[in-house]
Design a protein around this motif. Sequence first.
Motif, PDB file in Angstrom:
ATOM      1  N   TYR A   8     -17.051  35.491 -55.951  1.00  0.00           N
ATOM      2  CA  TYR A   8     -15.600  35.721 -55.890  1.00  0.00           C
ATOM      3  C   TYR A   8     -14.856  34.527 -56.484  1.00  0.00           C
ATOM      4  CZ  TYR A   8     -15.868  39.901 -52.941  1.00  0.00           C
ATOM      5  OH  TYR A   8     -16.091  41.166 -52.471  1.00  0.00           O
ATOM      6  N   ALA A   9     -15.271  33.318 -56.066  1.00  0.00           N
ATOM      7  CA  ALA A   9     -14.581  32.116 -56.538  1.00  0.00           C
ATOM      8  C   ALA A   9     -14.726  31.950 -58.051  1.00  0.00           C
ATOM      9  CB  ALA A   9     -15.144  30.889 -55.816  1.00  0.00           C
ATOM     10  N   ALA A  10     -15.902  32.292 -58.575  1.00  0.00           N
ATOM     11  CA  ALA A  10     -16.144  32.142 -60.008  1.00  0.00           C
ATOM     12  C   ALA A  10     -15.290  33.092 -60.834  1.00  0.00           C
ATOM     13  CB  ALA A  10     -17.622  32.379 -60.315  1.00  0.00           C
ATOM     14  N   HIS A  11     -14.802  34.153 -60.183  1.00  0.00           N
ATOM     15  CA  HIS A  11     -13.985  35.121 -60.910  1.00  0.00           C
ATOM     16  C   HIS A  11     -12.541  35.122 -60.423  1.00  0.00           C
ATOM     17  CE1 HIS A  11     -18.095  36.536 -61.780  1.00  0.00           C
ATOM     18  NE2 HIS A  11     -17.574  36.937 -62.922  1.00  0.00           N
ATOM     19  N   GLY A  12     -12.122  33.956 -59.942  1.00  0.00           N
ATOM     20  CA  GLY A  12     -10.705  33.730 -59.685  1.00  0.00           C
ATOM     21  C   GLY A  12     -10.154  34.327 -58.418  1.00  0.00           C
ATOM     22  N   GLY A  13     -10.982  34.563 -57.429  1.00  0.00           N
ATOM     23  CA  GLY A  13     -10.471  35.137 -56.191  1.00  0.00           C
ATOM     24  C   GLY A  13     -11.184  34.577 -54.978  1.00  0.00           C
ATOM     25  N   ALA A  14     -10.704  34.968 -53.817  1.00  0.00           N
ATOM     26  CA  ALA A  14     -11.323  34.577 -52.550  1.00  0.00           C
ATOM     27  C   ALA A  14     -11.787  35.838 -51.835  1.00  0.00           C
ATOM     28  CB  ALA A  14     -10.343  33.808 -51.678  1.00  0.00           C
ATOM     29  N   ALA A  15     -12.930  35.755 -51.188  1.00  0.00           N
ATOM     30  CA  ALA A  15     -13.478  36.923 -50.498  1.00  0.00           C
ATOM     31  C   ALA A  15     -12.597  37.329 -49.322  1.00  0.00           C
ATOM     32  CB  ALA A  15     -14.887  36.615 -50.013  1.00  0.00           C
ATOM     33  N   GLN A  16     -12.236  38.606 -49.291  1.00  0.00           N
ATOM     34  CA  GLN A  16     -11.469  39.161 -48.165  1.00  0.00           C
ATOM     35  C   GLN A  16     -12.477  39.753 -47.162  1.00  0.00           C
ATOM     36  OE1 GLN A  16      -8.405  41.924 -49.625  1.00  0.00           O
ATOM     37  NE2 GLN A  16      -8.767  41.084 -51.693  1.00  0.00           N
ATOM     38  N   ILE A  17     -13.017  38.908 -46.290  1.00  0.00           N
ATOM     39  CA  ILE A  17     -14.078  39.347 -45.381  1.00  0.00           C
ATOM     40  C   ILE A  17     -13.456  40.121 -44.218  1.00  0.00           C
ATOM     41  CG2 ILE A  17     -15.945  38.594 -43.847  1.00  0.00           C
ATOM     42  CD1 ILE A  17     -16.236  36.121 -45.645  1.00  0.00           C
ATOM     43  N   VAL A  18     -13.825  41.392 -44.130  1.00  0.00           N
ATOM     44  CA  VAL A  18     -13.291  42.236 -43.051  1.00  0.00           C
ATOM     45  C   VAL A  18     -14.270  42.384 -41.901  1.00  0.00           C
ATOM     46  CG1 VAL A  18     -11.747  43.555 -44.534  1.00  0.00           C
ATOM     47  CG2 VAL A  18     -14.111  44.319 -44.243  1.00  0.00           C
ATOM     48  N   GLN A  19     -15.565  42.085 -42.147  1.00  0.00           N
ATOM     49  CA  GLN A  19     -16.542  42.239 -41.075  1.00  0.00           C
ATOM     50  C   GLN A  19     -17.811  41.455 -41.430  1.00  0.00           C
ATOM     51  OE1 GLN A  19     -16.139  44.033 -38.049  1.00  0.00           O
ATOM     52  NE2 GLN A  19     -17.969  42.821 -37.592  1.00  0.00           N
ATOM     53  N   ASN A  20     -18.373  40.775 -40.425  1.00  0.00           N
ATOM     54  CA  ASN A  20     -19.694  40.169 -40.549  1.00  0.00           C
ATOM     55  C   ASN A  20     -20.709  41.030 -39.817  1.00  0.00           C
ATOM     56  OD1 ASN A  20     -18.093  37.037 -40.165  1.00  0.00           O
ATOM     57  ND2 ASN A  20     -19.150  37.667 -42.006  1.00  0.00           N
ATOM     58  N   ALA A  21     -21.935  41.060 -40.317  1.00  0.00           N
ATOM     59  CA  ALA A  21     -23.030  41.768 -39.658  1.00  0.00           C
ATOM     60  C   ALA A  21     -24.332  41.062 -40.008  1.00  0.00           C
ATOM     61  CB  ALA A  21     -23.081  43.234 -40.086  1.00  0.00           C
ATOM     62  N   ILE A  22     -25.265  40.994 -39.053  1.00  0.00           N
ATOM     63  CA  ILE A  22     -26.491  40.227 -39.292  1.00  0.00           C
ATOM     64  C   ILE A  22     -27.655  41.103 -39.735  1.00  0.00           C
ATOM     65  CG2 ILE A  22     -25.840  38.434 -37.656  1.00  0.00           C
ATOM     66  CD1 ILE A  22     -27.829  39.652 -35.676  1.00  0.00           C
ATOM     67  N   GLN A  23     -27.501  42.427 -39.667  1.00  0.00           N
ATOM     68  CA  GLN A  23     -28.556  43.330 -40.120  1.00  0.00           C
ATOM     69  C   GLN A  23     -28.093  44.061 -41.374  1.00  0.00           C
ATOM     70  OE1 GLN A  23     -31.581  43.509 -38.862  1.00  0.00           O
ATOM     71  NE2 GLN A  23     -31.148  42.114 -37.177  1.00  0.00           N
ATOM     72  N   MET A  24     -28.973  44.109 -42.383  1.00  0.00           N
ATOM     73  CA  MET A  24     -28.602  44.771 -43.627  1.00  0.00           C
ATOM     74  C   MET A  24     -28.304  46.247 -43.406  1.00  0.00           C
ATOM     75  SD  MET A  24     -27.847  44.300 -46.728  1.00  0.00           S
ATOM     76  CE  MET A  24     -28.462  42.658 -47.050  1.00  0.00           C
ATOM     77  N   GLN A  25     -29.045  46.881 -42.502  1.00  0.00           N
ATOM     78  CA  GLN A  25     -28.784  48.289 -42.218  1.00  0.00           C
ATOM     79  C   GLN A  25     -27.370  48.479 -41.667  1.00  0.00           C
ATOM     80  OE1 GLN A  25     -31.374  46.472 -41.287  1.00  0.00           O
ATOM     81  NE2 GLN A  25     -33.274  47.654 -41.129  1.00  0.00           N
ATOM     82  N   THR A  26     -26.930  47.523 -40.843  1.00  0.00           N
ATOM     83  CA  THR A  26     -25.582  47.608 -40.279  1.00  0.00           C
ATOM     84  C   THR A  26     -24.534  47.444 -41.376  1.00  0.00           C
ATOM     85  OG1 THR A  26     -26.392  46.675 -38.203  1.00  0.00           O
ATOM     86  CG2 THR A  26     -24.012  46.650 -38.559  1.00  0.00           C
ATOM     87  N   ILE A  27     -24.767  46.501 -42.285  1.00  0.00           N
ATOM     88  CA  ILE A  27     -23.836  46.286 -43.391  1.00  0.00           C
ATOM     89  C   ILE A  27     -23.679  47.570 -44.202  1.00  0.00           C
ATOM     90  CG2 ILE A  27     -23.557  45.100 -45.608  1.00  0.00           C
ATOM     91  CD1 ILE A  27     -24.710  42.597 -44.287  1.00  0.00           C
ATOM     92  N   ILE A  28     -24.804  48.218 -44.524  1.00  0.00           N
ATOM     93  CA  ILE A  28     -24.752  49.450 -45.315  1.00  0.00           C
ATOM     94  C   ILE A  28     -24.057  50.570 -44.533  1.00  0.00           C
ATOM     95  CG2 ILE A  28     -26.145  51.211 -46.467  1.00  0.00           C
ATOM     96  CD1 ILE A  28     -25.976  48.495 -47.902  1.00  0.00           C
ATOM     97  N   SER A  29     -24.261  50.617 -43.226  1.00  0.00           N
ATOM     98  CA  SER A  29     -23.576  51.630 -42.400  1.00  0.00           C
ATOM     99  C   SER A  29     -22.069  51.430 -42.431  1.00  0.00           C
ATOM    100  CB  SER A  29     -24.087  51.563 -40.957  1.00  0.00           C
ATOM    101  OG  SER A  29     -25.438  51.961 -40.870  1.00  0.00           O
ATOM    102  N   LEU A  30     -21.628  50.179 -42.391  1.00  0.00           N
ATOM    103  CA  LEU A  30     -20.190  49.892 -42.432  1.00  0.00           C
ATOM    104  C   LEU A  30     -19.605  50.225 -43.798  1.00  0.00           C
ATOM    105  CD1 LEU A  30     -20.151  46.514 -40.461  1.00  0.00           C
ATOM    106  CD2 LEU A  30     -19.533  48.801 -39.632  1.00  0.00           C
ATOM    107  N   VAL A  31     -20.393  50.012 -44.860  1.00  0.00           N
ATOM    108  CA  VAL A  31     -19.947  50.441 -46.191  1.00  0.00           C
ATOM    109  C   VAL A  31     -19.798  51.952 -46.209  1.00  0.00           C
ATOM    110  CG1 VAL A  31     -20.599  50.620 -48.626  1.00  0.00           C
ATOM    111  CG2 VAL A  31     -20.957  48.465 -47.397  1.00  0.00           C
ATOM    112  N   SER A  32     -20.775  52.656 -45.646  1.00  0.00           N
ATOM    113  CA  SER A  32     -20.719  54.116 -45.607  1.00  0.00           C
ATOM    114  C   SER A  32     -19.466  54.612 -44.894  1.00  0.00           C
ATOM    115  CB  SER A  32     -21.971  54.651 -44.902  1.00  0.00           C
ATOM    116  OG  SER A  32     -21.908  56.056 -44.740  1.00  0.00           O
ATOM    117  N   ALA A  33     -19.029  53.848 -43.884  1.00  0.00           N
ATOM    118  CA  ALA A  33     -17.834  54.230 -43.120  1.00  0.00           C
ATOM    119  C   ALA A  33     -16.543  53.912 -43.866  1.00  0.00           C
ATOM    120  CB  ALA A  33     -17.838  53.507 -41.780  1.00  0.00           C
ATOM    121  N   GLY A  34     -16.650  53.292 -45.054  1.00  0.00           N
ATOM    122  CA  GLY A  34     -15.469  53.012 -45.852  1.00  0.00           C
ATOM    123  C   GLY A  34     -14.747  51.744 -45.483  1.00  0.00           C
TER     124      GLY A  34
END
Length: 300
Positions: A218-244
């Motif tokens: 993000y920084a290399a392309h002129g922006g800052a990450a807008q972090i809306v949620q942290n998750a420690i399991q990759m499956q959880t991250i993908i589930s949250l993406v699926s939820a939009g």
Amino acid sequence: MDLRPLRHFLALAESLHFGRAAEQLGMTQPPLSQSIKALEAQLGAPLFDRTRRSVALTAFGAQWLPHVAQAVAAVDALPETADSIRQGRAGRLELSFVSTADYSILPTLVARFRQLYPQVELSLTEATSDRQIAAMVEGRGQVGIIIPPQEASLPERFAYRCLASEPLVAAVPESWLAEGRLTPVAGQVTAAQVVASPLIVFPRHVAPLFYDLVTGYYAAHGGAAQIVQNAIQMQTIISLVSAGMGIALVPASLRNLARAGVCYLTLAGDAPQLETGVVWRRQDDTPTLRNFLAMLDDIT
């Protein structure tokens, strides 16, 4: 219990003849008879019914026989078992791994190790990189598949070896594509589109290198990450993406994690590369670990 009377019992139970059993054992009949009598006295029950013409197992003797045979066979196998353990063909290997490895290098490693060493008990534990390293500092576990921390933060008594490096891709909600909220360009998502999207990512303390790789993009392309949620399991991250909830930058091997509502898109331009490797204690000379590390030469 002395092993010799047990061997005497097995020989007599097989032949049901004192003379033949004594000959098989390389002894005379009187000492064999005395040995059986002493064993029966120790057990408090007769093992054989004896007449002048025949010898037969008692009901007690017949039920005890398979237990004795199994125990004696196990003792006889001890030298071979010791050799197998010394050579790493038997024993135990404790292997921990990050969730991302489950979709990339882990299946290949496990399948190959089980093929080469089927008698080794392989204990698998999923854990984040920081927890794996903390456990190994305390002496638990033998080898871990991790996303490596900065070299300076890895304890000096640990050894590390790179296994694979793969590009990050964008996991995006399919609903965003259907709604036109995100429009791929030539099948790719641009850096500007990524920077403009809310992000779901590991917490930094869990995988500092991964976190810095993502936020650095993000920084290399002129922006800052807008972090809306942290998750420690990759499956959880993908589930949250699926939820939009947002997008995630994940290893390309995550394409193997098919999930309804998620689309994996290539990053336009040069994508960041995520490294995965193995870590172990340098002083650990366990034969099963030596064999595991040697196996890596044939795979990586």
